[in-house]
Scaffold this motif. Sequence first.
Motif: not given
Length: 164
Positions: A87, A106-107
Amino acid sequence: MNMVITRRKNGKFGFTILELLVVIAIVGVLISVVVFALDESRLKGRDGGRKVQILEVLKGLELFYSDSGVYPDDGTPADGTTGDTLTTIGSSFIGGMYLKKLPDESNIYQYCVSADKKSALLAVNTENDKGGSNYCSITRGVGPSFGCTAWQAANASDYRGNRF
């Protein structure tokens, strides 16, 4: 073949409670086996999706590197030792011609570049161990830390190296 149903002592047809309990127990065992198998399939399916997504991100990183001679900024201090999730990657990489959007979740993707931006590490947290703490990574460049010394130290027990 003729099936003969006999009459019970009381004159009624049917099953005994013991017969019904045995059938219910067998069905219960079969259902639990199927549910367990489906759960394993879901884990493998999500990890397979993550593998496809990390390879797509890698293609974008390689295109960026081919055009600019460096990997995109990972949003960390200039020493490049910590890295971060996807991110924080530079906006010139996301939404442009290299990668249209970040992968789902996406983390759980870790991205690090070295200080000279010539080496990079891209990792994803997988679920294969059922605890969700195995990291699989792809490295590019000369290394050896790929700009992620702090991240590699913090995740040393879970880090599995290049598994993709």
